[in-house]
Scaffold this active site. Structure first.
Site, PDB file in Angstrom:
ATOM      1  N   ASP A 110      -1.793  11.084  -1.707  1.00 17.92           N
ATOM      2  CA  ASP A 110      -2.180  10.125  -2.748  1.00 17.92           C
ATOM      3  C   ASP A 110      -2.513  10.813  -4.053  1.00 17.92           C
ATOM      4  O   ASP A 110      -2.532  10.187  -5.109  1.00 17.92           O
ATOM      5  CB  ASP A 110      -3.374   9.299  -2.273  1.00 17.92           C
ATOM      6  CG  ASP A 110      -2.931   8.400  -1.135  1.00 17.92           C
ATOM      7  OD1 ASP A 110      -2.911   8.870   0.016  1.00 17.92           O
ATOM      8  OD2 ASP A 110      -2.554   7.250  -1.411  1.00 17.92           O
TER       9      ASP A 110
ATOM     10  N   ARG B   4       0.875  -1.172   0.000  1.00 15.22           N
ATOM     11  CA  ARG B   4       0.000   0.000   0.000  1.00 15.22           C
ATOM     12  C   ARG B   4       0.915   1.226   0.000  1.00 15.22           C
ATOM     13  O   ARG B   4       2.136   1.109   0.009  1.00 15.22           O
ATOM     14  CB  ARG B   4      -1.013   0.003   1.145  1.00 15.22           C
ATOM     15  CG  ARG B   4      -0.698  -0.746   2.396  1.00 15.22           C
ATOM     16  CD  ARG B   4       0.402  -0.141   3.220  1.00 15.22           C
ATOM     17  NE  ARG B   4       0.164   1.288   3.445  1.00 15.22           N
ATOM     18  CZ  ARG B   4       1.081   2.171   3.752  1.00 15.22           C
ATOM     19  NH1 ARG B   4       2.363   1.806   3.838  1.00 15.22           N
ATOM     20  NH2 ARG B   4       0.811   3.425   3.950  1.00 15.22           N
ATOM     21  N   GLY B   5       0.283   2.415  -0.002  1.00 14.60           N
ATOM     22  CA  GLY B   5       1.068   3.636  -0.161  1.00 14.60           C
ATOM     23  C   GLY B   5       1.134   3.946  -1.644  1.00 14.60           C
ATOM     24  O   GLY B   5       1.427   3.044  -2.469  1.00 14.60           O
ATOM     25  N   ALA B   6       0.858   5.197  -1.986  1.00 15.63           N
ATOM     26  CA  ALA B   6       0.678   5.561  -3.394  1.00 15.63           C
ATOM     27  C   ALA B   6       1.835   5.101  -4.302  1.00 15.63           C
ATOM     28  O   ALA B   6       1.599   4.437  -5.328  1.00 15.63           O
ATOM     29  CB  ALA B   6       0.441   7.062  -3.503  1.00 15.63           C
TER      30      ALA B   6
ATOM     31  N   GLN C  70      -2.158   2.307  10.135  1.00 14.63           N
ATOM     32  CA  GLN C  70      -0.863   2.319   9.439  1.00 14.63           C
ATOM     33  C   GLN C  70       0.205   3.082  10.243  1.00 14.63           C
ATOM     34  O   GLN C  70       1.391   2.819  10.104  1.00 14.63           O
ATOM     35  CB  GLN C  70      -0.997   2.971   8.057  1.00 14.63           C
ATOM     36  CG  GLN C  70      -1.746   2.153   7.030  1.00 14.63           C
ATOM     37  CD  GLN C  70      -3.193   2.557   6.945  1.00 14.63           C
ATOM     38  OE1 GLN C  70      -3.798   2.923   7.949  1.00 14.63           O
ATOM     39  NE2 GLN C  70      -3.775   2.505   5.758  1.00 14.63           N
TER      40      GLN C  70
ATOM     41  N   ARG D 257      -7.511   0.165  -6.614  1.00 16.01           N
ATOM     42  CA  ARG D 257      -7.699   1.232  -5.614  1.00 16.01           C
ATOM     43  C   ARG D 257      -7.797   2.555  -6.370  1.00 16.01           C
ATOM     44  O   ARG D 257      -6.921   2.876  -7.167  1.00 16.01           O
ATOM     45  CB  ARG D 257      -6.527   1.246  -4.611  1.00 16.01           C
ATOM     46  CG  ARG D 257      -6.429  -0.046  -3.798  1.00 16.01           C
ATOM     47  CD  ARG D 257      -5.529   0.122  -2.589  1.00 16.01           C
ATOM     48  NE  ARG D 257      -6.100   1.015  -1.599  1.00 16.01           N
ATOM     49  CZ  ARG D 257      -5.408   1.530  -0.571  1.00 16.01           C
ATOM     50  NH1 ARG D 257      -4.137   1.233  -0.420  1.00 16.01           N
ATOM     51  NH2 ARG D 257      -5.990   2.337   0.295  1.00 16.01           N
TER      52      ARG D 257
ATOM     53  N   ASN E 152      -5.254  12.662   1.031  1.00 15.17           N
ATOM     54  CA  ASN E 152      -4.381  11.776   1.810  1.00 15.17           C
ATOM     55  C   ASN E 152      -5.265  10.975   2.763  1.00 15.17           C
ATOM     56  O   ASN E 152      -6.492  11.144   2.788  1.00 15.17           O
ATOM     57  CB  ASN E 152      -3.321  12.580   2.566  1.00 15.17           C
ATOM     58  CG  ASN E 152      -2.215  11.688   3.115  1.00 15.17           C
ATOM     59  OD1 ASN E 152      -1.684  10.831   2.386  1.00 15.17           O
ATOM     60  ND2 ASN E 152      -1.862  11.847   4.373  1.00 15.17           N
ATOM     61  N   LYS E 153      -4.631  10.113   3.525  1.00 18.06           N
ATOM     62  CA  LYS E 153      -5.371   9.222   4.417  1.00 18.06           C
ATOM     63  C   LYS E 153      -6.385   9.988   5.255  1.00 18.06           C
ATOM     64  O   LYS E 153      -6.090  11.074   5.743  1.00 18.06           O
ATOM     65  CB  LYS E 153      -4.362   8.490   5.316  1.00 18.06           C
ATOM     66  CG  LYS E 153      -4.912   7.511   6.310  1.00 18.06           C
ATOM     67  CD  LYS E 153      -5.809   6.467   5.707  1.00 18.06           C
ATOM     68  CE  LYS E 153      -5.147   5.694   4.591  1.00 18.06           C
ATOM     69  NZ  LYS E 153      -6.106   4.902   3.807  1.00 18.06           N
TER      70      LYS E 153
HETATM   71  O1  MRU Z   1      -4.415   3.352   2.350  1.00 23.17           O
HETATM   72  P1  MRU Z   1      -2.920   3.509   2.269  1.00 23.17           P
HETATM   73  O2  MRU Z   1      -2.196   2.897   3.408  1.00 23.17           O
HETATM   74  O3  MRU Z   1      -2.390   3.078   0.915  1.00 23.17           O
HETATM   75  O4  MRU Z   1      -2.732   5.071   2.362  1.00 23.17           O
HETATM   76  C1  MRU Z   1      -1.450   5.615   2.317  1.00 23.17           C
HETATM   77  C2  MRU Z   1      -1.420   7.081   2.452  1.00 23.17           C
HETATM   78  O5  MRU Z   1      -2.434   7.740   2.590  1.00 23.17           O
HETATM   79  C3  MRU Z   1      -0.091   7.728   2.331  1.00 23.17           C
HETATM   80  O6  MRU Z   1      -0.006   8.862   3.143  1.00 23.17           O
HETATM   81  C4  MRU Z   1       0.106   8.155   0.877  1.00 23.17           C
HETATM   82  O7  MRU Z   1      -0.098   7.056   0.029  1.00 23.17           O
HETATM   83  C5  MRU Z   1       1.435   8.714   0.630  1.00 23.17           C
HETATM   84  S1  MRU Z   1       2.632   7.426   0.652  1.00 23.17           S
HETATM   85  C6  MRU Z   1       4.146   8.043   0.326  1.00 23.17           C
END
Ligand code: MRU
Length: 355
Positions: A241, A52-54, A200, A89, A251-252
């Site tokens: 994201d 996960r993570g963009a 996370q 996603r 973002n999250k």
């Molecule tokens: O749902 P996730 O864990 O994929 O969400 C991740 C985030 O929101 C991060 O802050 C974002 O992807 C930036 S990662 C460098």
């Protein structure tokens, strides 16, 4: 980044031309890896947040396309793989960015070249992500140096979710300058938002920071505003994201509330923005598709039992429904300073264009 003294990326090619990833659903309690062999494996790993993570989502999807080309290098198979992976996603634009890049690299190639080209392109996406993140670190470091120079004690930085090396191929975005500051001897302390519902922050950010020896404290998501009022947060750095043309930041979920609290308390709020996360095709944040995830993520929790086993338990009143929007949008008017790999800019159309 190092785990138990060994350097890891979050995703790496194997000699047998499959890829291996760190299984992030098992952290922080177990360090396990998974081998991905097909586009379906990659799509499942993204959907179920093994990765996960963009940036890491984009890198994994790129390898998914390569696996499709290994099995059948036809244009039909290419389109099917792009569709499959693109539907995993919706919010992180890095996914669409990586798939477009794979499409552009492949669609004019002869079938015989397609797998080798795709494999090389996916590796290039990974290598470039490492460089972009390193560069974010280098651009962010002077900000931390300057802020730390004004302090007697440690510099207190608040971060949300996980935008560290686990969210990228290596280094991380928001955490890259923090690692660099720590490594050059600046006293930093990180307030880690737990980041409900999937935690996370508590499970991944705290794991990373601990493994690197960076002092940190996990806080409840609701504690950040209070700490800012008390003057115990010097600055916030988060990942993103998707940033739209006008500087709105997805973002999250929960990031928006932190930005509001930061604005109210005069705490600088930075967004670590890699180039591929900037969506020039989208005018404003209201247009960003916000992922709705299963309510189970909210109503249940997984953790370690005293005997070391992992278990999932229900935490809510039986029968109560839950809603789980996974991201929110921090409007550019709250002035998050964007700190991408090319320097620092205000979150306005002009500032963003300047970058
Ligand atoms: O749902 P996730 O864990 O994929 O969400 C991740 C985030 O929101 C991060 O802050 C974002 O992807 C930036 S990662 C460098």
């Amino acid at each position: 980044m190092k785990i138990h003294g060994r350097h890891y990326r979050t995703i790496w090619p194997r000699p047998d031309e499959f890829i291996e990833v760190i299984d992030q659903t098992r952290l922080p309690h177990r360090f396990e890896t998974q081998v991905l062999r097909t586009p379906e494996d990659c799509a499942d790993a993204i959907r179920h947040m093994v990765v996960r993570g963009a940036p890491l989502i984009g890198a994994t999807a790129a390898y998914g396309v390569a696996f499709a080309m290994k099995k059948e290098p036809s244009s039909k198979a290419l389109i099917a793989a792009l569709d499959l992976l693109g539907s995993t996603r919706p919010t992180a634009v890095n996914l669409r960015w990586a798939l477009k890049r794979m499409h552009d690299a492949l669609h004019n190639r002869g079938h015989g070249d397609r797998f080798a080209t795709a494999w090389a392109e996916a590796a290039a996406i990974c290598d470039e992500d490492v460089e972009v993140c390193r560069s974010i670190g280098l651009h962010g470091l002077p900000i931390l140096r300057e802020a730390a120079a004004k302090k007697n004690g440690p510099l207190n930085i608040l971060t949300h979710c996980n935008a560290g090396w686990l969210a990228t191929v290596d280094w991380g975005t928001a955490l890259a300058p923090i690692y660099m500051a720590h490594d050059e001897g600046i006293a930093v302390h990180v307030w880690v938002d737990e980041t409900r519902p999937r935690n996370q922050g508590a499970s991944l950010t705290a794991y990373e920071l601990g493994a690197h020896g960076v002092p940190h404290t996990i806080i409840a998501d609701n504690a950040g505003g209070h700490l800012m009022q008390q003057g115990r947060v010097d600055l916030c750095i988060v990942g993103t994201d998707r940033v739209t043309r006008n500087g709105d930041v997805a973002n999250k979920i929960g990031t928006y509330l932190k930005a509001l609290a930061a604005r109210d308390n005069g705490v600088p709020f930075y967004v670590a923005l890699p180039g591929p996360t900037l969506d020039m095709s989208m005018a404003r944040g209201a247009d960003i598709p916000i992922e709705e995830r299963s309510a189970d993520e909210l109503l249940k929790m997984t953790g370690r039992l005293p005997d070391g086993g992992l278990a999932t338990v229900e935490i809510a009143a039986p029968g109560s429904p839950g809603a789980n929007p996974a991201f929110d949008v921090t409007p550019a008017r709250l002035g998050p300073a964007l700190r991408p790999d090319r320097g620092l800019g205000e979150a306005t159309e002009t500032g963003r264009r300047g970058l």
